[in-house]
Design an enzyme around this catalytic site. Structure first.
Site, PDB file in Angstrom:
ATOM      1  N   LYS A 268       0.439  -7.792  -2.955  1.00 54.84           N
ATOM      2  CA  LYS A 268      -0.858  -7.260  -3.390  1.00 54.84           C
ATOM      3  C   LYS A 268      -0.682  -5.812  -3.831  1.00 54.84           C
ATOM      4  O   LYS A 268      -0.096  -5.005  -3.119  1.00 54.84           O
ATOM      5  CB  LYS A 268      -1.862  -7.331  -2.244  1.00 54.84           C
ATOM      6  CG  LYS A 268      -3.234  -6.774  -2.605  1.00 54.84           C
ATOM      7  CD  LYS A 268      -4.262  -7.078  -1.529  1.00 54.84           C
ATOM      8  CE  LYS A 268      -4.360  -6.049  -0.442  1.00 54.84           C
ATOM      9  NZ  LYS A 268      -4.949  -4.776  -0.847  1.00 54.84           N
TER      10      LYS A 268
ATOM     11  N   ASP B  48     -18.973  -3.657 -12.540  1.00 48.69           N
ATOM     12  CA  ASP B  48     -19.500  -2.909 -13.694  1.00 48.69           C
ATOM     13  C   ASP B  48     -20.386  -3.866 -14.486  1.00 48.69           C
ATOM     14  O   ASP B  48     -20.673  -4.971 -14.013  1.00 48.69           O
ATOM     15  CB  ASP B  48     -18.311  -2.386 -14.538  1.00 48.69           C
ATOM     16  CG  ASP B  48     -18.635  -1.075 -15.247  1.00 48.69           C
ATOM     17  OD1 ASP B  48     -19.708  -1.003 -15.880  1.00 48.69           O
ATOM     18  OD2 ASP B  48     -17.825  -0.138 -15.181  1.00 48.69           O
ATOM     19  N   ILE B  49     -20.789  -3.497 -15.687  1.00 47.87           N
ATOM     20  CA  ILE B  49     -21.607  -4.416 -16.490  1.00 47.87           C
ATOM     21  C   ILE B  49     -20.737  -5.619 -16.893  1.00 47.87           C
ATOM     22  O   ILE B  49     -19.500  -5.521 -16.930  1.00 47.87           O
ATOM     23  CB  ILE B  49     -22.210  -3.716 -17.738  1.00 47.87           C
ATOM     24  CG1 ILE B  49     -21.107  -3.153 -18.639  1.00 47.87           C
ATOM     25  CG2 ILE B  49     -23.188  -2.630 -17.318  1.00 47.87           C
ATOM     26  CD1 ILE B  49     -21.625  -2.654 -19.983  1.00 47.87           C
ATOM     27  N   PRO B  50     -21.368  -6.783 -17.153  1.00 49.82           N
ATOM     28  CA  PRO B  50     -20.602  -8.012 -17.371  1.00 49.82           C
ATOM     29  C   PRO B  50     -19.481  -7.886 -18.399  1.00 49.82           C
ATOM     30  O   PRO B  50     -18.338  -8.297 -18.140  1.00 49.82           O
ATOM     31  CB  PRO B  50     -21.675  -9.016 -17.815  1.00 49.82           C
ATOM     32  CG  PRO B  50     -22.915  -8.553 -17.102  1.00 49.82           C
ATOM     33  CD  PRO B  50     -22.830  -7.057 -17.113  1.00 49.82           C
ATOM     34  N   ASN B  51     -19.758  -7.292 -19.560  1.00 47.53           N
ATOM     35  CA  ASN B  51     -18.741  -7.250 -20.605  1.00 47.53           C
ATOM     36  C   ASN B  51     -17.541  -6.400 -20.189  1.00 47.53           C
ATOM     37  O   ASN B  51     -16.386  -6.750 -20.460  1.00 47.53           O
ATOM     38  CB  ASN B  51     -19.354  -6.709 -21.911  1.00 47.53           C
ATOM     39  CG  ASN B  51     -18.360  -6.764 -23.049  1.00 47.53           C
ATOM     40  OD1 ASN B  51     -17.862  -7.833 -23.384  1.00 47.53           O
ATOM     41  ND2 ASN B  51     -18.038  -5.610 -23.607  1.00 47.53           N
TER      42      ASN B  51
ATOM     43  N   ASP C 213       0.849  -1.200   0.000  1.00 43.89           N
ATOM     44  CA  ASP C 213       0.000   0.000   0.000  1.00 43.89           C
ATOM     45  C   ASP C 213       0.878   1.241   0.000  1.00 43.89           C
ATOM     46  O   ASP C 213       1.103   1.857   1.049  1.00 43.89           O
ATOM     47  CB  ASP C 213      -0.937  -0.018   1.221  1.00 43.89           C
ATOM     48  CG  ASP C 213      -1.965  -1.132   1.115  1.00 43.89           C
ATOM     49  OD1 ASP C 213      -2.459  -1.384   0.006  1.00 43.89           O
ATOM     50  OD2 ASP C 213      -2.280  -1.761   2.148  1.00 43.89           O
TER      51      ASP C 213
ATOM     52  N   ASP D 102      -5.627  -6.106  -6.676  1.00 43.12           N
ATOM     53  CA  ASP D 102      -6.828  -5.912  -5.850  1.00 43.12           C
ATOM     54  C   ASP D 102      -7.576  -4.663  -6.323  1.00 43.12           C
ATOM     55  O   ASP D 102      -7.516  -3.622  -5.682  1.00 43.12           O
ATOM     56  CB  ASP D 102      -6.359  -5.782  -4.389  1.00 43.12           C
ATOM     57  CG  ASP D 102      -7.491  -5.562  -3.409  1.00 43.12           C
ATOM     58  OD1 ASP D 102      -8.649  -5.824  -3.749  1.00 43.12           O
ATOM     59  OD2 ASP D 102      -7.193  -5.129  -2.275  1.00 43.12           O
ATOM     60  N   LEU D 103      -8.264  -4.773  -7.469  1.00 45.66           N
ATOM     61  CA  LEU D 103      -8.959  -3.603  -8.014  1.00 45.66           C
ATOM     62  C   LEU D 103     -10.476  -3.696  -7.850  1.00 45.66           C
ATOM     63  O   LEU D 103     -11.185  -2.751  -8.183  1.00 45.66           O
ATOM     64  CB  LEU D 103      -8.573  -3.392  -9.491  1.00 45.66           C
ATOM     65  CG  LEU D 103      -7.090  -3.071  -9.746  1.00 45.66           C
ATOM     66  CD1 LEU D 103      -6.834  -2.806 -11.224  1.00 45.66           C
ATOM     67  CD2 LEU D 103      -6.605  -1.887  -8.913  1.00 45.66           C
ATOM     68  N   LYS D 104     -10.958  -4.821  -7.347  1.00 47.55           N
ATOM     69  CA  LYS D 104     -12.392  -4.985  -7.023  1.00 47.55           C
ATOM     70  C   LYS D 104     -13.299  -4.440  -8.118  1.00 47.55           C
ATOM     71  O   LYS D 104     -14.096  -3.525  -7.893  1.00 47.55           O
ATOM     72  CB  LYS D 104     -12.722  -4.302  -5.688  1.00 47.55           C
ATOM     73  CG  LYS D 104     -11.907  -4.814  -4.500  1.00 47.55           C
ATOM     74  CD  LYS D 104     -12.369  -4.161  -3.196  1.00 47.55           C
ATOM     75  CE  LYS D 104     -11.562  -4.592  -2.003  1.00 47.55           C
ATOM     76  NZ  LYS D 104     -10.192  -4.039  -1.952  1.00 47.55           N
ATOM     77  N   PHE D 105     -13.229  -5.050  -9.304  1.00 42.83           N
ATOM     78  CA  PHE D 105     -14.046  -4.570 -10.424  1.00 42.83           C
ATOM     79  C   PHE D 105     -15.534  -4.765 -10.147  1.00 42.83           C
ATOM     80  O   PHE D 105     -15.953  -5.774  -9.565  1.00 42.83           O
ATOM     81  CB  PHE D 105     -13.671  -5.316 -11.708  1.00 42.83           C
ATOM     82  CG  PHE D 105     -12.261  -5.092 -12.163  1.00 42.83           C
ATOM     83  CD1 PHE D 105     -11.743  -3.803 -12.300  1.00 42.83           C
ATOM     84  CD2 PHE D 105     -11.430  -6.165 -12.463  1.00 42.83           C
ATOM     85  CE1 PHE D 105     -10.438  -3.594 -12.739  1.00 42.83           C
ATOM     86  CE2 PHE D 105     -10.126  -5.968 -12.901  1.00 42.83           C
ATOM     87  CZ  PHE D 105      -9.633  -4.679 -13.037  1.00 42.83           C
TER      88      PHE D 105
ATOM     89  N   THR E 293     -15.670  -5.032   4.688  1.00 35.55           N
ATOM     90  CA  THR E 293     -15.699  -5.088   6.158  1.00 35.55           C
ATOM     91  C   THR E 293     -15.910  -3.703   6.772  1.00 35.55           C
ATOM     92  O   THR E 293     -16.186  -3.592   7.957  1.00 35.55           O
ATOM     93  CB  THR E 293     -14.405  -5.709   6.719  1.00 35.55           C
ATOM     94  OG1 THR E 293     -13.314  -5.109   6.051  1.00 35.55           O
ATOM     95  CG2 THR E 293     -14.389  -7.197   6.531  1.00 35.55           C
TER      96      THR E 293
ATOM     97  N   GLY F  61      -0.344  -6.291   5.699  1.00 34.88           N
ATOM     98  CA  GLY F  61       0.312  -5.067   5.263  1.00 34.88           C
ATOM     99  C   GLY F  61       1.299  -4.570   6.287  1.00 34.88           C
ATOM    100  O   GLY F  61       2.435  -5.049   6.383  1.00 34.88           O
ATOM    101  N   ARG F  62       0.838  -3.606   7.081  1.00 32.67           N
ATOM    102  CA  ARG F  62       1.751  -2.866   7.972  1.00 32.67           C
ATOM    103  C   ARG F  62       2.599  -3.696   8.928  1.00 32.67           C
ATOM    104  O   ARG F  62       3.752  -3.319   9.165  1.00 32.67           O
ATOM    105  CB  ARG F  62       0.946  -1.794   8.713  1.00 32.67           C
ATOM    106  CG  ARG F  62       0.520  -0.669   7.768  1.00 32.67           C
ATOM    107  CD  ARG F  62      -0.620   0.139   8.308  1.00 32.67           C
ATOM    108  NE  ARG F  62      -1.849  -0.635   8.325  1.00 32.67           N
ATOM    109  CZ  ARG F  62      -3.024  -0.167   8.759  1.00 32.67           C
ATOM    110  NH1 ARG F  62      -3.100   1.069   9.229  1.00 32.67           N
ATOM    111  NH2 ARG F  62      -4.094  -0.920   8.729  1.00 32.67           N
TER     112      ARG F  62
HETATM  113  O1  C5P Z   1      -1.789  -2.946   6.932  1.00 38.17           O
HETATM  114  P1  C5P Z   1      -2.880  -3.988   6.969  1.00 38.17           P
HETATM  115  O2  C5P Z   1      -2.383  -5.375   7.334  1.00 38.17           O
HETATM  116  O3  C5P Z   1      -4.044  -3.553   7.810  1.00 38.17           O
HETATM  117  O4  C5P Z   1      -3.362  -4.053   5.457  1.00 38.17           O
HETATM  118  C1  C5P Z   1      -4.384  -4.885   5.051  1.00 38.17           C
HETATM  119  C2  C5P Z   1      -4.622  -4.779   3.586  1.00 38.17           C
HETATM  120  O5  C5P Z   1      -5.832  -5.486   3.297  1.00 38.17           O
HETATM  121  C3  C5P Z   1      -4.834  -3.369   3.054  1.00 38.17           C
HETATM  122  O6  C5P Z   1      -4.389  -3.353   1.691  1.00 38.17           O
HETATM  123  C4  C5P Z   1      -6.325  -3.181   3.121  1.00 38.17           C
HETATM  124  O7  C5P Z   1      -6.818  -2.275   2.185  1.00 38.17           O
HETATM  125  C5  C5P Z   1      -6.813  -4.594   2.775  1.00 38.17           C
HETATM  126  N1  C5P Z   1      -8.135  -4.913   3.274  1.00 38.17           N
HETATM  127  C6  C5P Z   1      -8.501  -4.855   4.616  1.00 38.17           C
HETATM  128  N2  C5P Z   1      -9.753  -5.223   4.999  1.00 38.17           N
HETATM  129  C7  C5P Z   1     -10.624  -5.621   4.090  1.00 38.17           C
HETATM  130  C8  C5P Z   1     -10.276  -5.712   2.758  1.00 38.17           C
HETATM  131  C9  C5P Z   1      -9.007  -5.339   2.375  1.00 38.17           C
HETATM  132  O8  C5P Z   1      -7.715  -4.496   5.458  1.00 38.17           O
HETATM  133  N3  C5P Z   1     -11.813  -6.006   4.489  1.00 38.17           N
END
Ligand code: C5P
Length: 233
Positions: free
Chosen positions: A34, A66-69, A12, A61-64, A120, A210-211
Site C-alpha cells: 500500500k 472531490d466533485i465527480p468529474n 508508510d 491509498d489516496l482517498k479521493f 476510524t 504496517g509496522r
Molecule cells: O502500522 P499499522 O499496521 O498500524 O499501519 C496501518 C496502515 O493502515 C497505515 O497505513 C494507516 O494509515 C492505515 N489505516 C489505519 N486505520 C484506518 C485506515 C487506514 O491504520 N482506519
C-alpha cells in the site's frame, strides 16, 4: 506475478528509497503493498513504477474526495498507471462514486475501486461536529450500502465492522481492514485491534498491515508468522 494473499503491507515511508528498501525485503508472490499520501506526494508516480517493476500489486491509498468529474479523472489516472486498487471517500456521495466506477468501465480498466466509510479516527462527537447525528455504526452501514449501490467493489473498514458488513453487503463485497496486530506484535497507536485470523473469521477479505511487518527485525519472517497464523483459521 499475481498473488492470492489477503495481506497488504503498508509502505508508510517518507522517501522512495526507504519504501523500496522495505519492498526489496518482501516477496510480491506473498503480499501486496500500500502506498499512501505521504509517500506518493513525495515520490510521485515513480514509486508505482518501481514497485510494479518489482512485481508488486499496489493499493494506492489516496482517498479521493472531490466533485465527480475530478475524482473520476484521478481514479482513471491511477488505474492507467496500473494500480491494483484505489480508493475514494464514500461521503463524496453516490454521483461521485458512480462517475468514478463508470470511468473505469468506459476505459476497461480492471482496478478495484473501494471507499472509506467513516475514518476510524472519528468518534461520535467528531461526526456531530460535521452535522452527522446518526450513531457511528449506523452511518458506517449507510455509507457502505451507498458504496455498494454505486457499483464499487468494497470498503475500507475496521475488523469490528466486517461481520456486520458481510451480512449486509455479502461475501464478494471487499472488506479491506487495517488495525491488525498479529499475536507476536506490539499494539503501537492502534486502539481497536484484531489478530489476522480473527479479522478473516469476521469477514475481512484483505488485511492492511504496517509496522508489525515493516518494523520487524526480519520482515519476511514476520510475514511468514502471519501466514502461519492464517493457515490455522
Ligand atoms: O502500522 P499499522 O499496521 O498500524 O499501519 C496501518 C496502515 O493502515 C497505515 O497505513 C494507516 O494509515 C492505515 N489505516 C489505519 N486505520 C484506518 C485506515 C487506514 O491504520 N482506519
Amino acid at each position: 506475478m499475481v498473488t492470492d494473499s489477503p495481506l497488504i503491507i503498508a509502505l508508510d515511508y517518507p522517501s522512495l528509497d526507504a519504501a523500496l528498501c522495505m519492498a526489496d525485503q518482501l516477496d510480491p508472490a506473498r503480499c501486496r503493498v500500500k502506498v499512501g499520501k505521504e509517500l506518493f506526494t513525495r515520490s510521485g508516480p515513480a514509486v508505482l513504477e518501481a514497485l510494479h517493476g518489482r512485481g508488486f500489486e499496489v493499493f494506492l491509498d489516496l482517498k479521493f474526495h472531490d466533485i465527480p468529474n475530478t475524482v473520476a479523472s484521478a481514479v482513471q489516472a491511477a488505474a492507467e498507471q496500473g494500480v491494483w486498487m484505489v480508493n475514494v471517500h464514500a461521503s463524496g456521495g453516490q454521483r461521485m462514486m458512480e462517475a468514478a466506477i463508470q470511468r473505469l468501465e468506459q476505459h476497461r480498466l480492471a482496478t478495484h475501486l473501494i471507499a472509506v466509510t467513516v475514518l476510524t479516527s472519528m468518534g461520535a462527537g467528531d461526526l456531530a461536529d460535521v452535522g452527522v447525528n446518526a450513531p457511528l455504526a449506523e452511518h458506517v452501514e449507510r455509507l457502505a450500502l451507498l458504496t455498494q449501490q454505486s457499483g464499487l467493489h468494497g470498503v475500507v473498514c475496521s475488523a469490528q465492522e466486517s461481520a456486520h458488513l458481510k451480512a449486509r453487503c455479502g461475501d464478494a463485497f471487499l472488506k479491506v481492514t487495517p488495525g491488525i496486530r498479529p499475536s507476536f506484535a506490539a499494539t503501537n497507536d492502534q486502539q481497536r485491534i484484531m489478530t489476522p485470523s480473527e479479522a478473516m473469521r469476521a469477514g475481512s477479505t484483505h488485511l492492511v498491515i504496517g509496522r508489525p511487518v515493516t518494523q520487524a527485525e526480519d520482515p519476511m519472517m514476520a510475514l511468514e508468522s502471519i501466514e502461519a497464523e492464517l493457515k490455522r483459521v
